[in-house]
Design a protein around this motif. Structure first.
Motif, PDB file in Angstrom:
ATOM      1  N   PRO A 279       0.689  -1.154   0.003  1.00 46.28           N
ATOM      2  CA  PRO A 279      -0.106  -0.088   0.209  1.00 46.28           C
ATOM      3  C   PRO A 279       1.007   1.262   0.052  1.00 46.28           C
ATOM      4  O   PRO A 279       1.946   1.287   0.697  1.00 46.28           O
ATOM      5  CB  PRO A 279      -0.743  -0.137   1.221  1.00 46.28           C
ATOM      6  CG  PRO A 279      -0.838  -1.552   1.536  1.00 46.28           C
ATOM      7  CD  PRO A 279       0.624  -1.985   1.203  1.00 46.28           C
ATOM      8  N   GLY A 280       0.521   2.170  -0.751  1.00 44.65           N
ATOM      9  CA  GLY A 280       1.332   3.480  -0.840  1.00 44.65           C
ATOM     10  C   GLY A 280       2.559   3.373  -1.768  1.00 44.65           C
ATOM     11  O   GLY A 280       3.329   4.398  -1.637  1.00 44.65           O
ATOM     12  N   ALA A 281       2.598   2.313  -2.320  1.00 46.76           N
ATOM     13  CA  ALA A 281       3.988   2.130  -3.221  1.00 46.76           C
ATOM     14  C   ALA A 281       3.916   3.306  -4.316  1.00 46.76           C
ATOM     15  O   ALA A 281       2.769   3.624  -4.753  1.00 46.76           O
ATOM     16  CB  ALA A 281       3.833   0.856  -3.660  1.00 46.76           C
ATOM     17  N   GLU A 282       5.039   3.815  -4.605  1.00 45.46           N
ATOM     18  CA  GLU A 282       5.313   4.958  -5.665  1.00 45.46           C
ATOM     19  C   GLU A 282       6.007   4.188  -6.699  1.00 45.46           C
ATOM     20  O   GLU A 282       7.077   3.708  -6.650  1.00 45.46           O
ATOM     21  CB  GLU A 282       5.707   6.107  -5.003  1.00 45.46           C
ATOM     22  CG  GLU A 282       5.000   7.017  -4.066  1.00 45.46           C
ATOM     23  CD  GLU A 282       5.560   8.238  -3.778  1.00 45.46           C
ATOM     24  OE1 GLU A 282       6.163   8.804  -4.472  1.00 45.46           O
ATOM     25  OE2 GLU A 282       5.226   8.651  -2.571  1.00 45.46           O
ATOM     26  N   LEU A 283       5.778   4.447  -7.885  1.00 49.74           N
ATOM     27  CA  LEU A 283       6.304   3.622  -9.049  1.00 49.74           C
ATOM     28  C   LEU A 283       7.429   4.058  -9.418  1.00 49.74           C
ATOM     29  O   LEU A 283       8.625   3.179  -9.456  1.00 49.74           O
ATOM     30  CB  LEU A 283       5.415   4.083 -10.326  1.00 49.74           C
ATOM     31  CG  LEU A 283       5.892   3.463 -11.552  1.00 49.74           C
ATOM     32  CD1 LEU A 283       6.130   1.832 -11.769  1.00 49.74           C
ATOM     33  CD2 LEU A 283       5.292   3.921 -12.848  1.00 49.74           C
ATOM     34  N   LEU A 284       7.943   5.456  -9.702  1.00 50.59           N
ATOM     35  CA  LEU A 284       9.392   5.511 -10.004  1.00 50.59           C
ATOM     36  C   LEU A 284      10.294   5.299  -8.904  1.00 50.59           C
ATOM     37  O   LEU A 284      11.336   4.724  -9.137  1.00 50.59           O
ATOM     38  CB  LEU A 284       9.338   7.230 -10.205  1.00 50.59           C
ATOM     39  CG  LEU A 284       8.716   7.488 -11.709  1.00 50.59           C
ATOM     40  CD1 LEU A 284       8.738   9.106 -11.794  1.00 50.59           C
ATOM     41  CD2 LEU A 284       9.141   6.742 -12.739  1.00 50.59           C
ATOM     42  N   PRO A 285      10.214   5.577  -7.562  1.00 46.69           N
ATOM     43  CA  PRO A 285      11.200   4.984  -6.590  1.00 46.69           C
ATOM     44  C   PRO A 285      11.411   3.512  -6.915  1.00 46.69           C
ATOM     45  O   PRO A 285      12.320   2.964  -6.508  1.00 46.69           O
ATOM     46  CB  PRO A 285      10.701   5.610  -5.381  1.00 46.69           C
ATOM     47  CG  PRO A 285       9.914   6.803  -5.661  1.00 46.69           C
ATOM     48  CD  PRO A 285       9.081   6.458  -7.053  1.00 46.69           C
ATOM     49  N   VAL A 286      10.111   2.808  -6.556  1.00 45.24           N
ATOM     50  CA  VAL A 286      10.429   1.344  -6.930  1.00 45.24           C
ATOM     51  C   VAL A 286      11.143   0.896  -7.949  1.00 45.24           C
ATOM     52  O   VAL A 286      11.874  -0.114  -7.938  1.00 45.24           O
ATOM     53  CB  VAL A 286       8.922   0.550  -6.544  1.00 45.24           C
ATOM     54  CG1 VAL A 286       8.983  -0.761  -6.974  1.00 45.24           C
ATOM     55  CG2 VAL A 286       8.335   0.927  -5.293  1.00 45.24           C
ATOM     56  N   LEU A 287      10.673   1.510  -9.034  1.00 47.61           N
ATOM     57  CA  LEU A 287      11.148   1.147 -10.421  1.00 47.61           C
ATOM     58  C   LEU A 287      12.687   1.470 -10.506  1.00 47.61           C
ATOM     59  O   LEU A 287      13.485   0.658 -10.740  1.00 47.61           O
ATOM     60  CB  LEU A 287      10.468   1.857 -11.684  1.00 47.61           C
ATOM     61  CG  LEU A 287      11.008   1.365 -12.954  1.00 47.61           C
ATOM     62  CD1 LEU A 287      10.980  -0.060 -13.017  1.00 47.61           C
ATOM     63  CD2 LEU A 287      10.355   2.101 -13.993  1.00 47.61           C
ATOM     64  N   ALA A 288      13.221   2.734  -9.762  1.00 46.73           N
ATOM     65  CA  ALA A 288      14.488   3.132  -9.774  1.00 46.73           C
ATOM     66  C   ALA A 288      15.228   2.136  -8.818  1.00 46.73           C
ATOM     67  O   ALA A 288      16.506   1.613  -9.344  1.00 46.73           O
ATOM     68  CB  ALA A 288      14.887   4.386  -9.097  1.00 46.73           C
ATOM     69  N   ALA A 289      14.781   1.881  -7.774  1.00 49.21           N
ATOM     70  CA  ALA A 289      15.476   0.504  -7.274  1.00 49.21           C
ATOM     71  C   ALA A 289      15.415  -0.784  -7.759  1.00 49.21           C
ATOM     72  O   ALA A 289      16.497  -1.609  -7.705  1.00 49.21           O
ATOM     73  CB  ALA A 289      15.005   0.409  -5.852  1.00 49.21           C
ATOM     74  N   ALA A 290      14.412  -1.201  -8.445  1.00 45.63           N
ATOM     75  CA  ALA A 290      14.357  -2.425  -9.319  1.00 45.63           C
ATOM     76  C   ALA A 290      15.635  -2.252 -10.406  1.00 45.63           C
ATOM     77  O   ALA A 290      16.094  -3.199 -10.715  1.00 45.63           O
ATOM     78  CB  ALA A 290      13.118  -2.556 -10.023  1.00 45.63           C
ATOM     79  N   VAL A 291      15.709  -1.224 -11.161  1.00 43.73           N
ATOM     80  CA  VAL A 291      16.683  -1.008 -12.181  1.00 43.73           C
ATOM     81  C   VAL A 291      18.115  -1.133 -11.639  1.00 43.73           C
ATOM     82  O   VAL A 291      18.952  -1.972 -12.089  1.00 43.73           O
ATOM     83  CB  VAL A 291      16.506   0.013 -12.958  1.00 43.73           C
ATOM     84  CG1 VAL A 291      17.578   0.501 -13.847  1.00 43.73           C
ATOM     85  CG2 VAL A 291      15.145  -0.091 -13.722  1.00 43.73           C
ATOM     86  N   GLN A 292      18.299  -0.596 -10.524  1.00 39.25           N
ATOM     87  CA  GLN A 292      19.659  -0.877  -9.694  1.00 39.25           C
ATOM     88  C   GLN A 292      19.917  -2.240  -9.568  1.00 39.25           C
ATOM     89  O   GLN A 292      20.867  -2.669  -9.727  1.00 39.25           O
ATOM     90  CB  GLN A 292      19.750   0.109  -8.504  1.00 39.25           C
ATOM     91  CG  GLN A 292      19.866   1.662  -8.880  1.00 39.25           C
ATOM     92  CD  GLN A 292      19.896   2.354  -7.745  1.00 39.25           C
ATOM     93  OE1 GLN A 292      19.414   1.939  -6.494  1.00 39.25           O
ATOM     94  NE2 GLN A 292      20.441   3.500  -7.779  1.00 39.25           N
ATOM     95  N   SER A 293      18.838  -2.989  -9.078  1.00 38.85           N
ATOM     96  CA  SER A 293      18.995  -4.411  -8.730  1.00 38.85           C
ATOM     97  C   SER A 293      19.365  -5.133 -10.157  1.00 38.85           C
ATOM     98  O   SER A 293      20.156  -6.190 -10.066  1.00 38.85           O
ATOM     99  CB  SER A 293      17.650  -5.007  -8.159  1.00 38.85           C
ATOM    100  OG  SER A 293      17.408  -4.601  -6.883  1.00 38.85           O
TER     101      SER A 293
END
Length: 177
Positions: free
Chosen positions: A114-128
């Motif tokens: 809940p409350g997830a924000e796309l760009l911060p999550v996607l940025a972390a995912a791309v780094q992973s």
């Protein structure tokens, strides 16, 4: 590693996508867009990468048919990775393009919170994904063309994994821009 065509194959795909975007009108809805992109890559990219991207995008598109909220995008990534594993025969840790995709899928699981924000999550995912691509440098090739080459000759990260990380970085930068 393999037959050395990874860069040419991805360049061919990039040119086909650019032409498609400039001369056609790609669908705006996520599921039809991913489905059309899958068809384009299957037709124009060629090689095993084109087939694997096609499988990945087709499965992701099917997952987005009824929902396209943030959790659905995490589900779509999982569906794409699962299809690639099932049909491609690779697993995480096999030194393939699946390694960064699997890492990204794991990180995108945060979109279900809940409350997830796309760009911060996607940025972390791309780094992973980028870290996973780099980590293939230390892996023994368990699938794909690189598995036919002795590990002592594999001194660089897997080219397909690096290409996937670059594509994901470009998607992130496109969304940020």
């Amino acid at each position: 590693a393999g037959d050395g065509d990874c860069g040419h194959t991805h360049a061919r795909a990039a040119r086909a996508i650019q032409e498609w975007v400039h001369t056609g009108s790609p669908p705006a809805a996520p599921a039809p867009l991913l489905s059309a992109l899958a068809d384009l890559l299957l037709e124009k990219m060629g090689g095993s990468s084109g087939v694997l991207y096609g499988l990945f995008l087709t499965a992701a598109a099917r997952s987005l048919l009824n929902h396209d909220d943030l959790p659905a995008w995490a589900d779509a990534m999982d569906a794409g990775v699962e299809a690639m594993q099932r049909y491609g025969g690779a697993a995480p840790g096999d030194r393939t393009m699946l390694d960064p995709l699997w890492a990204v899928a794991q990180a995108l699981g945060a979109l279900r919170s809940p409350g997830a924000e796309l760009l911060p999550v996607l940025a972390a995912a791309v780094q992973s994904g980028e870290a996973a691509a780099e980590a293939t440098k230390e892996m023994e090739a368990g699938a794909g063309r690189a598995s036919y080459i002795g590990s002592a000759r594999l001194l660089q990260p897997d080219p397909g994994a690096v290409a996937v990380a670059a594509v994901l970085r470009a998607v992130l930068e496109g969304l940020q821009g």
